[in-house]
Design a protein around this motif. Structure first.
Motif, short mmCIF file in Angstrom:
data_model
loop_
_atom_site.label_atom_id
_atom_site.label_comp_id
_atom_site.label_asym_id
_atom_site.label_seq_id
_atom_site.Cartn_x
_atom_site.Cartn_y
_atom_site.Cartn_z
N HIS A 77 0.83 -1.20 0.00
CA HIS A 77 0.00 0.00 0.00
C HIS A 77 0.87 1.26 0.00
O HIS A 77 0.56 2.24 -0.68
CB HIS A 77 -0.92 0.00 1.22
CG HIS A 77 -1.90 -1.12 1.23
ND1 HIS A 77 -2.89 -1.26 0.28
CD2 HIS A 77 -2.05 -2.18 2.07
CE1 HIS A 77 -3.60 -2.34 0.54
NE2 HIS A 77 -3.12 -2.91 1.62
N ASP A 78 1.95 1.24 0.79
CA ASP A 78 2.83 2.41 0.85
C ASP A 78 3.52 2.66 -0.48
O ASP A 78 3.68 3.81 -0.91
CB ASP A 78 3.90 2.21 1.93
CG ASP A 78 3.30 2.04 3.31
OD1 ASP A 78 2.30 2.71 3.61
OD2 ASP A 78 3.83 1.23 4.10
N ARG A 80 2.42 1.87 -3.46
CA ARG A 80 1.47 2.34 -4.47
C ARG A 80 0.84 3.67 -4.10
O ARG A 80 0.32 4.37 -4.95
CB ARG A 80 0.38 1.30 -4.68
CG ARG A 80 0.96 -0.04 -5.07
CD ARG A 80 0.26 -0.86 -6.07
NE ARG A 80 -0.80 -0.33 -6.84
CZ ARG A 80 -0.75 -0.30 -8.17
NH1 ARG A 80 0.34 -0.67 -8.81
NH2 ARG A 80 -1.78 0.11 -8.84
N TYR A 81 0.90 3.97 -2.80
CA TYR A 81 0.34 5.25 -2.38
C TYR A 81 1.03 5.66 -1.08
O TYR A 81 0.58 5.34 0.01
CB TYR A 81 -1.18 5.13 -2.15
CG TYR A 81 -1.83 6.45 -1.81
CD1 TYR A 81 -2.37 7.25 -2.81
CD2 TYR A 81 -1.86 6.91 -0.51
CE1 TYR A 81 -2.95 8.47 -2.51
CE2 TYR A 81 -2.43 8.14 -0.20
CZ TYR A 81 -2.97 8.91 -1.20
OH TYR A 81 -3.54 10.12 -0.89
N GLU A 83 1.89 7.61 2.06
CA GLU A 83 0.88 8.32 2.83
C GLU A 83 0.94 9.85 2.68
O GLU A 83 -0.06 10.53 2.76
CB GLU A 83 1.02 7.96 4.31
CG GLU A 83 0.65 6.52 4.62
CD GLU A 83 -0.80 6.21 4.30
OE1 GLU A 83 -1.64 7.12 4.40
OE2 GLU A 83 -1.09 5.06 3.97
N SER A 218 -8.02 1.16 -3.69
CA SER A 218 -7.15 0.35 -2.85
C SER A 218 -7.94 -0.17 -1.65
O SER A 218 -8.63 0.60 -0.98
CB SER A 218 -5.95 1.16 -2.36
OG SER A 218 -5.23 0.47 -1.36
N ARG A 220 -7.87 -1.08 1.90
CA ARG A 220 -6.94 -0.76 2.98
C ARG A 220 -7.04 -1.71 4.17
O ARG A 220 -6.05 -1.98 4.84
CB ARG A 220 -7.16 0.67 3.47
CG ARG A 220 -7.06 1.72 2.38
CD ARG A 220 -5.69 1.74 1.76
NE ARG A 220 -4.70 2.33 2.65
CZ ARG A 220 -3.43 2.50 2.34
NH1 ARG A 220 -2.98 2.09 1.17
NH2 ARG A 220 -2.60 3.05 3.19
N ARG A 241 -9.69 3.08 -0.23
CA ARG A 241 -9.19 4.43 -0.45
C ARG A 241 -9.09 4.69 -1.94
O ARG A 241 -8.70 3.81 -2.71
CB ARG A 241 -7.83 4.62 0.20
CG ARG A 241 -7.40 6.09 0.24
CD ARG A 241 -6.12 6.29 1.01
NE ARG A 241 -5.91 7.70 1.31
CZ ARG A 241 -4.85 8.18 1.94
NH1 ARG A 241 -3.89 7.38 2.34
NH2 ARG A 241 -4.73 9.47 2.18
N ASP A 311 -3.32 -4.08 -5.12
CA ASP A 311 -3.61 -4.01 -3.69
C ASP A 311 -5.12 -4.00 -3.45
O ASP A 311 -5.65 -3.27 -2.63
CB ASP A 311 -2.96 -2.78 -3.06
CG ASP A 311 -3.28 -1.50 -3.82
OD1 ASP A 311 -3.90 -1.59 -4.89
OD2 ASP A 311 -2.90 -0.42 -3.34
N ASN A 312 -5.82 -4.85 -4.20
CA ASN A 312 -7.28 -4.90 -4.13
C ASN A 312 -7.80 -6.10 -3.36
O ASN A 312 -9.01 -6.27 -3.20
CB ASN A 312 -7.88 -4.94 -5.54
CG ASN A 312 -7.63 -3.66 -6.30
OD1 ASN A 312 -7.04 -2.73 -5.78
ND2 ASN A 312 -8.04 -3.63 -7.55
N SER A 314 -7.43 -8.72 0.11
CA SER A 314 -6.89 -8.89 1.45
C SER A 314 -7.52 -10.13 2.08
O SER A 314 -8.67 -10.47 1.80
CB SER A 314 -7.20 -7.65 2.31
OG SER A 314 -6.62 -7.78 3.60
#
Length: 540
Positions: A77-78, A80-81, A83, A218, A220, A241, A311-312, A314
Motif C-alpha cells: 500500500h505504501d 502504491r500510495y 501516505e 485500494s 486498505r 481508499r 492491492d485490491n 486482502s
C-alpha cells in the motif's frame, strides 16, 4: 478437590530468538539533533521515512562481532500510495542513515541495501552499494544507478553493517510506524516492536514519485469479529481508499470463504482523491464449522472500469470455536536471585498478575544459574527450557511462547490476550499425599476447535507458589511460581491430532524422592532421583 499446584498446557510453538545478545545500548546519551529537510529535493522527489522530527534516541547493536541489517519497510500500500504524497514510489535515488559516534569504531564494513518481495521473509536483495567512508551522524549515499521500484511488491530499504567486536553503531529514534522497523541477523528477520522496543531505525531515502492512475481503488483493511462461535452470523466490513485522480462513485466488493463467494455493488458514492470509504456487506456469513476460516475480500470495478492495481485483495483469519472457554495466558519467566535487574522485573510482573483475574493466566518461573553463583533452585529441567527459548540473559519473559519485555507488558495486554477463547478445554483432578510426597494428575483434554496441525504437545509441571530460602544477593525475599519438577519431559508429551469434541485422557504421577536440601548455589543443583527442594508441600 482443591487445586494445589499449577498445571499448564500449550501447543509447541516456534522457539523464539532471545533479544539479549543484542539490543539498545544502556549507556547511551541521547542527542538533540533534529531531522532536516534536504535542499536537493525537487518537486518530483520526497523523503520517505517513518521517523518523526525527534533526534537520536539511543544506539543499537551487539555485544559481539556480527552482521546486522537494519531495514525500514514500505508495504504494498505504501509503495502504491505513499501516505504523504499523491503518487507511487517510482524510484529510489539516495539512502540516508545515522551512525552512532560511540559505535563507529566497531564497523568493519557497511553497504546500503534495497530488498523487494511480498513479505520481508520472501524478499530478495535487488540493490547493494558499498559505503567506503562511514562517518558518525548522517551518511547520505547517492545510488550509482537509481533503483526503479517494482510497484507489485513491498519495499525494504536499509543497510548491512559488519562489526569486528562489541559495538552499537546503528541508531534508533521515535517513530510513528514502529512495526516497519526490521532488522536481519543470523537468526532471521525480527521487528523492534515485537521485541518491545518502541523505536524505528534512523533511515531515510530520497524517492521519485510517479503520477497517479485516473481510476484506482485500494483495499486498505478488512474487519471481522476477532472470533466467532459455531453458527454465529458474522458481519464483514472493509475500508477502501481512492488512490486515483478521479472521484469514485461506485465499486464492487466480494468475499470468499471455502469456495463460496458473495458479491455486492456499492453505488451513489463520492470518494474524492485520497479519500476513504467504509463499507459493510449486507449478507452476513454463518459459520458452520469450528476451525480457523480464511476469508478473502476483493474490491474491483471502480466506476465500472477495470482497476489495474494489485492491492485490491486482502485476507483475514476468523477463528471459530464450538464453545466459549476461557483462555489462560501462559507466562514463562527466566530469573535468578543473584540477578539485580530481576528484582524489578519480577516485581513488575507480579504487580500485573496480582491485578489480573486468576482464571486468565498461568505463571511458571525458571530460576537460572547466572550471574554466578546463580540461584539455588536452578535445575537441569529449567536449563532445558532456557536452551529451548535460547535465553542468554535474565530477566526474560515468554508469553504464549513469544518473547516479551516485561517493562512493556501490561494488565491490558494480558486481558486482551485472554479474550479469544481457548482451542482446548482442560479439566483436571489433582491429589497430593503428604505421607508419600506423591502428586497425581488426571487430565481430560477436549478440543473446542478442529486441530490445525498434529504437532501438539502437553506440558505438565509442578510449581511452588512461594519460596524464600533461595534468596541471595538481589534483594528479593520471596519468589513466586517457581518450577520444581516437570511431570512430562521438558519438551512435552505428544498428543497427536485432536478431533473436535472428542476428549482424550492423560494421567501423571510423581513422587518427590529423599529429603529437602537447599543447595548453596546453582553449581550443585537438586538431583531429583535422591532429593527435592520443595520448601512447603502445601504450596505446590
Amino acid at each position: 478437590m482443591k487445586k494445589i499446584f499449577t498445571l499448564f498446557a500449550a501447543m509447541l510453538l516456534i522457539c523464539c530468538v532471545s533479544a539479549q545478545q543484542f539490543g539498545l545500548n544502556p549507556n547511551f546519551k541521547p542527542t538533540t539533533e533534529n531531522l532536516t529537510t534536504d535542499s536537493f529535493k525537487d518537486d518530483r522527489q520526497v523523503e520517505i521515512t517513518w521517523l518523526t522530527s525527534t533526534g537520536e534516541a539511543t544506539s543499537f547493536g551487539y555485544t559481539e562481532a556480527t552482521t546486522v541489517m537494519p531495514l525500514m519497510e514500505f508495504d504494498l500500500h505504501d509503495v502504491r500510495y505513499f501516505e504523504n504524497e499523491m503518487g507511487k514510489i517510482a524510484s529510489v535515488e539516495k539512502i540516508m542513515f545515522f551512525i552512532n559516534s560511540e559505535g563507529i569504531s566497531s564497523i568493519s564494513s557497511l553497504r546500503v541495501v534495497i530488498r523487494q518481495g511480498i513479505t520481508l521473509q520472501t524478499s530478495t536483495e535487488v540493490l547493494t552499494q558499498t559505503v567506503p567512508n562511514v562517518v558518525a551522524g548522517w551518511n547520505t549515499i547517492e545510488l550509482t544507478t537509481p533503483y526503479v521500484v517494482n510497484s507489485e511488491q513491498s519495499l525494504f530499504i536499509g543497510y548491512e553493517v559488519v562489526t569486528s567486536g562489541s559495538g552499537f553503531p546503528a541508531s534508533v529514534a521515535a517513530g510513528t510506524n514502529t512495526k516497519q522497523a526490521w532488522y536481519k541477523n543470523r537468526s532471521g528477520y525480527l521487528s523492534l516492536l515485537d521485541l518491545g522496543y518502541d523505536y524505528v531505525f534512523m533511515i531515510k531515502a530520497l524517492a521519485t514519485i510517479s503520477d497517479l492512475e485516473d481510476i484506482e481503488i485500494s483495499l486498505r483493511s478488512v474487519s471481522t469479529p476477532s472470533y466467532a462461535l459455531l453458527n454465529d452470523m458474522v458481519t464483514i466490513k472493509g475500508r477502501v481508499r481512492n488512490i486515483g485522480n478521479n472521484t469514485i462513485t461506485s465499486f464492487s466488493a466480494s468475499y470468499e470463504i471455502g469456495g463460496a463467494t458473495e458479491t455486492e455493488d456499492f453505488t451513489g458514492l463520492n470518494i474524492a482523491t485520497g479519500g476513504y470509504y467504509e463499507f459493510t456487506f449486507t449478507d452476513q456469513y454463518q459459520v458452520a464449522e469450528a476451525i480457523i476460516h480464511t476469508m478473502n475480500v476483493e474490491v474491483s470495478n471502480p466506476n465500472g472500469e477495470v482497476d489495474g492495481g494489485v492491492d485490491n485483495i486482502s485476507s483475514v483469519s476468523l477463528p471459530v470455536f464450538s464453545e466459549n472457554v476461557q483462555r489462560k495466558v501462559l507466562h514463562e519467566g527466566f530469573s535468578s536471585s543473584t540477578c539485580g535487574p530481576c528484582k524489578d522485573g519480577n516485581a513488575a510482573l507480579k504487580q500485573i498478575l496480582n491485578s489480573a483475574d486468576a482464571a486468565k493466566y498461568v505463571n511458571v518461573k525458571y530460576q537460572m544459574s547466572w550471574p554466578s553463583p546463580g540461584d539455588p533452585y536452578y535445575t537441569a529441567e529449567g536449563e532445558s527450557k532456557r536452551v529451548f527459548y535460547n535465553v542468554t540473559s535474565v530477566p526474560d519473559l515468554y508469553i504464549n511462547g513469544s518473547n516479551k519485555k516485561v517493562y512493556y507488558y501490561s494488565l491490558a495486554q494480558l486481558n486482551e490476550l485472554a479474550t479469544i477463547p481457548a482451542k482446548i478445554k482442560l479439566d483436571n483432578t489433582v491429589t497430593l499425599s503428604k505421607e508419600t510426597k506423591t502428586i497425581s494428575v488426571d487430565l481430560t483434554i477436549t478440543p473446542i476447535m478442529g486441530a490445525e496441525n498434529s504437532n501438539l504437545r502437553l506440558f505438565v509441571a509442578i510449581v511452588e507458589k512461594i519460596t524464600a530460602k533461595n534468596k541471595k544477593t538481589n534483594g528479593e525475599t520471596q519468589f513466586f511460581d517457581v518450577m520444581k519438577k516437570f511431570m512430562t519431559s521438558t519438551s512435552g508429551e505428544t498428543i497427536g491430532t485432536l478431533s473436535l469434541g472428542t476428549p482424550i485422557q492423560r494421567s501423571f504421577t510423581y513422587t518427590f524422592n529423599g529429603d529437602y536440601r537447599l543447595p548453596s548455589n546453582a553449581s550443585s543443583p537438586i538431583n531429583h532421583a535422591t532429593e527435592h527442594s520443595v520448601e512447603d508441600r502445601k504450596s505446590v
